[in-house]
Enzyme design. Sequence first.
Site, short mmCIF file in Angstrom:
data_model
loop_
_atom_site.label_atom_id
_atom_site.label_comp_id
_atom_site.label_asym_id
_atom_site.label_seq_id
_atom_site.Cartn_x
_atom_site.Cartn_y
_atom_site.Cartn_z
N HIS A 254 0.94 -1.20 -0.03
CA HIS A 254 -0.11 0.02 -0.07
C HIS A 254 0.82 1.27 0.08
CE1 HIS A 254 -3.43 -2.66 2.09
NE2 HIS A 254 -3.00 -2.96 0.68
N ASP B 286 -3.34 -2.90 -4.92
CA ASP B 286 -2.18 -3.70 -4.62
C ASP B 286 -1.42 -3.90 -5.82
OD1 ASP B 286 -2.90 -4.16 -2.06
OD2 ASP B 286 -4.12 -5.97 -2.64
N HIS C 208 -0.92 -11.07 -4.97
CA HIS C 208 0.27 -10.59 -5.03
C HIS C 208 1.44 -11.65 -5.53
CE1 HIS C 208 -0.97 -7.33 -1.97
NE2 HIS C 208 -1.47 -8.17 -1.31
N HIS D 22 -9.55 -1.93 -5.03
CA HIS D 22 -8.29 -2.31 -4.07
C HIS D 22 -7.51 -3.24 -4.63
CE1 HIS D 22 -6.06 -2.66 -0.48
NE2 HIS D 22 -5.92 -4.10 -0.63
#
Length: 298
Positions: A84, A245, A268, A241
Amino acid sequence: MPVRNDHQERTLIAPAIIAGGVGVPPRVRLAVRPAPAGTGIVFVRTDVADRDNRIPVSGEAVVDARLNTMIENAAGVRLSTIEHLMAAFCALGVSNAVVEVDGPELPILDGSALEFVRLLDRAGFRPQALPQRYIEILETVHVVEGDKHAALLPCDRYEMRFEIDFPSAAIGNQVIDFVVDEATFRKEIMACRTFGFAHEVEALRQAGLARGGSLENAVVIDGDQILNPGGLRMEREFVRHKALDAIGDLYVLGAPLLGRYEGYKAGHAVNNKLVRALLAAPHAWREVTRVPELAQAG
């Protein structure tokens, strides 16, 4: 804050300090400090004194991306949940900074990049002597992991398309397609929080993970219901969101992109797999320092 219109490297005017909780330990202190041109982003574990505690950010430094993005230096010093803050650095054009943190994980704060942006705004920004480097995508690079996939494609500006698909009616299928720039990030991306399902959060807690997960720093879904009393901050907060990321995960490359990212259900781990695939294909990209001819958003 005014949106930048230069193409120089950028750092902060002054240091900025923030403290926040991640569960156990309850508080982590973080200080973001200016750094000379050419430094890049470097994290420093101030609680580590018996070995090298500096962790320069790079694609190769990422060692774990299952639940968040974790980096490690050659001395084995690790730091997790950098994504973030890295997204805020990228969107606000911060090329060089030293980030001091007194624990193994960055504070989760409210689960978005909002508080990090406010922190950087308080510090202020200044241009530096070196021109901003960009990573220009020359050929498509694509990675697949099960039903998840992500790609980088040639483009004359930084674009992103992200799609998610969940069986829960609270989320469903969501798509976002946008130009990654400071104005869009501030308006549409930075305040969007991480999310998870109630049963997953509890299972992670029992495993000693996700220690800070709560309604204060995540959107929590139970079945088809959103448990947070205030609901969502904006339409399609979930996919926004995931885009946040991805911006942070890709900034470990050390420069913003001139290219288009497309992700489907990518997290991720897939993002870092894409970073490593790009680094392993030197013919597919190049560094440029020219001022790009950025098209106007339609």
